[in-house]
Scaffold this motif. Structure first.
Motif, PDB file in Angstrom:
ATOM      1  N   LYS A  40      -8.552  32.368  -2.610  1.00 14.67           N
ATOM      2  CA  LYS A  40      -7.306  32.646  -1.896  1.00 14.67           C
ATOM      3  C   LYS A  40      -7.450  33.567  -0.687  1.00 14.67           C
ATOM      4  O   LYS A  40      -6.522  33.679   0.105  1.00 14.67           O
ATOM      5  CB  LYS A  40      -6.294  33.267  -2.868  1.00 14.67           C
ATOM      6  CG  LYS A  40      -5.867  32.334  -3.991  1.00 14.67           C
ATOM      7  CD  LYS A  40      -5.113  31.133  -3.425  1.00 14.67           C
ATOM      8  CE  LYS A  40      -4.705  30.167  -4.528  1.00 14.67           C
ATOM      9  NZ  LYS A  40      -3.724  30.751  -5.446  1.00 14.67           N
ATOM     10  N   ASN A  42       5.998  30.738  -0.900  1.00 13.11           N
ATOM     11  CA  ASN A  42       5.832  30.627  -2.349  1.00 13.11           C
ATOM     12  C   ASN A  42       5.904  31.984  -3.047  1.00 13.11           C
ATOM     13  O   ASN A  42       6.143  32.056  -4.256  1.00 13.11           O
ATOM     14  CB  ASN A  42       4.491  29.956  -2.681  1.00 13.11           C
ATOM     15  CG  ASN A  42       4.470  28.482  -2.297  1.00 13.11           C
ATOM     16  OD1 ASN A  42       5.521  27.883  -2.046  1.00 13.11           O
ATOM     17  ND2 ASN A  42       3.297  27.895  -2.235  1.00 13.11           N
ATOM     18  N   LEU A  43       5.686  33.066  -2.276  1.00  9.83           N
ATOM     19  CA  LEU A  43       5.789  34.403  -2.853  1.00  9.83           C
ATOM     20  C   LEU A  43       7.175  34.655  -3.435  1.00  9.83           C
ATOM     21  O   LEU A  43       7.336  35.401  -4.395  1.00  9.83           O
ATOM     22  CB  LEU A  43       5.492  35.466  -1.781  1.00  9.83           C
ATOM     23  CG  LEU A  43       4.043  35.596  -1.315  1.00  9.83           C
ATOM     24  CD1 LEU A  43       3.968  36.533  -0.126  1.00  9.83           C
ATOM     25  CD2 LEU A  43       3.169  36.098  -2.447  1.00  9.83           C
ATOM     26  N   THR A  88       9.040  32.765  -5.121  1.00 13.61           N
ATOM     27  CA  THR A  88       9.188  32.250  -6.485  1.00 13.61           C
ATOM     28  C   THR A  88       8.078  32.741  -7.410  1.00 13.61           C
ATOM     29  O   THR A  88       8.266  32.837  -8.620  1.00 13.61           O
ATOM     30  CB  THR A  88       9.188  30.709  -6.479  1.00 13.61           C
ATOM     31  OG1 THR A  88       8.008  30.231  -5.805  1.00 13.61           O
ATOM     32  CG2 THR A  88      10.432  30.176  -5.771  1.00 13.61           C
ATOM     33  N   GLU A  89       6.918  33.084  -6.831  1.00 10.82           N
ATOM     34  CA  GLU A  89       5.784  33.502  -7.650  1.00 10.82           C
ATOM     35  C   GLU A  89       5.906  34.948  -8.120  1.00 10.82           C
ATOM     36  O   GLU A  89       5.681  35.244  -9.299  1.00 10.82           O
ATOM     37  CB  GLU A  89       4.479  33.327  -6.868  1.00 10.82           C
ATOM     38  CG  GLU A  89       4.050  31.875  -6.691  1.00 10.82           C
ATOM     39  CD  GLU A  89       3.716  31.210  -8.005  1.00 10.82           C
ATOM     40  OE1 GLU A  89       3.042  31.837  -8.847  1.00 10.82           O
ATOM     41  OE2 GLU A  89       4.155  30.060  -8.208  1.00 10.82           O
ATOM     42  N   MET A  90       6.240  35.854  -7.213  1.00  7.77           N
ATOM     43  CA  MET A  90       6.242  37.279  -7.563  1.00  7.77           C
ATOM     44  C   MET A  90       7.209  37.631  -8.691  1.00  7.77           C
ATOM     45  O   MET A  90       6.868  38.454  -9.561  1.00  7.77           O
ATOM     46  CB  MET A  90       6.542  38.123  -6.319  1.00  7.77           C
ATOM     47  CG  MET A  90       5.465  38.028  -5.243  1.00  7.77           C
ATOM     48  SD  MET A  90       3.794  38.363  -5.862  1.00  7.77           S
ATOM     49  CE  MET A  90       3.895  40.122  -6.187  1.00  7.77           C
ATOM     50  N   VAL A 117      -3.743  36.683  -6.848  1.00 11.15           N
ATOM     51  CA  VAL A 117      -3.384  37.233  -8.160  1.00 11.15           C
ATOM     52  C   VAL A 117      -4.408  36.759  -9.182  1.00 11.15           C
ATOM     53  O   VAL A 117      -4.525  35.562  -9.452  1.00 11.15           O
ATOM     54  CB  VAL A 117      -1.968  36.790  -8.590  1.00 11.15           C
ATOM     55  CG1 VAL A 117      -1.635  37.360  -9.970  1.00 11.15           C
ATOM     56  CG2 VAL A 117      -0.925  37.232  -7.570  1.00 11.15           C
ATOM     57  N   LYS A 168       7.810  36.129 -11.290  1.00  3.41           N
ATOM     58  CA  LYS A 168       7.235  35.735 -12.575  1.00  3.41           C
ATOM     59  C   LYS A 168       6.461  36.875 -13.228  1.00  3.41           C
ATOM     60  O   LYS A 168       6.297  36.909 -14.445  1.00  3.41           O
ATOM     61  CB  LYS A 168       6.298  34.532 -12.384  1.00  3.41           C
ATOM     62  CG  LYS A 168       6.980  33.256 -11.916  1.00  3.41           C
ATOM     63  CD  LYS A 168       5.956  32.150 -11.737  1.00  3.41           C
ATOM     64  CE  LYS A 168       6.603  30.870 -11.224  1.00  3.41           C
ATOM     65  NZ  LYS A 168       5.586  29.800 -11.006  1.00  3.41           N
ATOM     66  N   TYR A 169       5.977  37.809 -12.413  1.00  3.21           N
ATOM     67  CA  TYR A 169       5.121  38.870 -12.931  1.00  3.21           C
ATOM     68  C   TYR A 169       5.907  40.072 -13.449  1.00  3.21           C
ATOM     69  O   TYR A 169       5.320  41.011 -13.985  1.00  3.21           O
ATOM     70  CB  TYR A 169       4.139  39.320 -11.847  1.00  3.21           C
ATOM     71  CG  TYR A 169       3.369  38.172 -11.233  1.00  3.21           C
ATOM     72  CD1 TYR A 169       2.748  37.221 -12.044  1.00  3.21           C
ATOM     73  CD2 TYR A 169       3.274  38.016  -9.852  1.00  3.21           C
ATOM     74  CE1 TYR A 169       2.064  36.154 -11.494  1.00  3.21           C
ATOM     75  CE2 TYR A 169       2.582  36.948  -9.302  1.00  3.21           C
ATOM     76  CZ  TYR A 169       1.984  36.023 -10.123  1.00  3.21           C
ATOM     77  OH  TYR A 169       1.304  34.957  -9.573  1.00  3.21           O
ATOM     78  N   GLU A 205     -10.738  34.624  -7.651  1.00  2.00           N
ATOM     79  CA  GLU A 205      -9.467  34.599  -6.937  1.00  2.00           C
ATOM     80  C   GLU A 205      -9.650  34.936  -5.459  1.00  2.00           C
ATOM     81  O   GLU A 205      -9.040  34.318  -4.589  1.00  2.00           O
ATOM     82  CB  GLU A 205      -8.477  35.584  -7.580  1.00  2.00           C
ATOM     83  CG  GLU A 205      -7.099  35.604  -6.959  1.00  2.00           C
ATOM     84  CD  GLU A 205      -6.306  34.321  -7.163  1.00  2.00           C
ATOM     85  OE1 GLU A 205      -5.211  34.205  -6.583  1.00  2.00           O
ATOM     86  OE2 GLU A 205      -6.779  33.428  -7.909  1.00  2.00           O
ATOM     87  N   ARG A 211      -5.831  36.576 -13.054  1.00  2.00           N
ATOM     88  CA  ARG A 211      -5.234  36.543 -14.385  1.00  2.00           C
ATOM     89  C   ARG A 211      -6.316  36.505 -15.458  1.00  2.00           C
ATOM     90  O   ARG A 211      -7.278  35.747 -15.333  1.00  2.00           O
ATOM     91  CB  ARG A 211      -4.328  35.304 -14.543  1.00  2.00           C
ATOM     92  CG  ARG A 211      -3.186  35.214 -13.550  1.00  2.00           C
ATOM     93  CD  ARG A 211      -2.531  33.837 -13.621  1.00  2.00           C
ATOM     94  NE  ARG A 211      -1.421  33.694 -12.709  1.00  2.00           N
ATOM     95  CZ  ARG A 211      -1.533  33.413 -11.419  1.00  2.00           C
ATOM     96  NH1 ARG A 211      -2.742  33.263 -10.879  1.00  2.00           N
ATOM     97  NH2 ARG A 211      -0.461  33.289 -10.658  1.00  2.00           N
TER      98      ARG A 211
END
Length: 275
Positions: free
Chosen positions: A179, A192-193, A195-197, A151, A199-200, A175, A153
């Motif tokens: 990654k 972790n996806l 909790t991460e996804m 991702v 957020k967007y 990135e 930013r």
């Protein structure tokens, strides 16, 4: 897609098998040393998702679709702009310049978003690529999804600035190097996806679908090669863009936006190529 088309056109799988004897699809699901733990984590989440009837296409939306062409001369010029203005940026691929150009064009056409970060979600095929989850890597002929990514930013004010294209390209390259190209980080901690996804969801996010290497026009189901390819999933919520090869080396960019957004995007897409 091409295998399906070839089998459909010939009526059986003999032609397909004869032409692909060295690279027939593998249906053996890969297992990593962490499969049991990861399966448990994702299954616990899936059990909490209520079952709903599958959506039918076409989805009812207030959107319109359009395809834009980035010619080989366009991508070459965009690469040269980066080489001249930001010689420190390496690994400037066709994907990088296409993604950066579409991302900045969309950011400008959608209007102000203050100092908030905008994000670009990049997908990458993990088959045949060194990664942190499977050793050795999964075979390139595995018939299934095996995707990772990253991702990028960038603050909206930087993305929408006159030199936003260069800021976008630099963020994308950084990135991807961190990654995707780094085998020790690619596919690392996929849980972790979860909790991460989420957020967007409240951020202006653009998801890239496809690749300049994909040429769907070659898929002949028996009535000739496709003249145009559209990705239905672009009509869902949020912003997505599809990339594919036109069949002659140019790049097809597929978009789905509201009519007002599309008019603004189309205008900026065309004029920006002459920057």
């Amino acid at each position: 897609m091409k295998a399906w088309a070839m089998i459909n056109k010939s009526g059986d799988d003999k032609v397909f098998v004869s032409r692909n004897v060295e690279s027939l699809p593998s249906f053996e699901r890969p297992i990593c040393k962490d499969s049991s733990r990861l399966n448990g984590i994702f299954w616990d989440v899936m059990k909490k998702i209520p079952l709903k009837p599958a959506a039918t296409h076409p989805l009812p939306t207030n959107r319109v679709r359009a395809s834009f062409i980035l010619r080989q001369s366009d991508t070459k010029n965009l690469k040269n702009l980066i080489f001249s203005a930001r010689p420190n940026i390496d690994r400037v691929s066709t994907f990088v310049v296409a993604a950066a150009y579409v991302w900045t064009t969309l950011a400008k056409s959608l209007g102000p978003a203050g100092d908030e970060n905008e994000v670009l979600i990049i997908g990458a095929d993990a088959r045949g690529r060194r990664n942190a989850l499977f050793d050795p890597p999964v075979a390139v002929n595995y018939f299934g999804n095996l995707l990772g990514g990253g991702v990028a930013r960038v603050e909206h004010r930087k993305l929408a600035a006159e030199d936003g294209f260069f800021a976008a390209a630099e963020a994308i390259v950084d990135e991807m190097k961190a990654k995707i190209y780094d085998g020790d980080e690619f596919l690392k901690s996929p849980e972790n996806l979860l909790t991460e996804m989420p957020k967007y969801r409240n951020m202006r996010a653009l998801a890239m679908v496809g690749s300049p290497k994909l040429d769907f026009t070659e898929a002949d189901f028996g009535w000739g090669e496709a003249e145009k390819v559209e990705v239905l999933s672009l009509d869902g919520g949020g912003y997505s863009v599809s990339l594919s090869n036109s069949g002659d080396g140019d790049l097809v960019v597929g978009m789905s936006l509201t009519k007002e957004e599309m008019e603004a995007f189309a205008s900026m897409f065309a004029t920006g190529l002459y920057m």
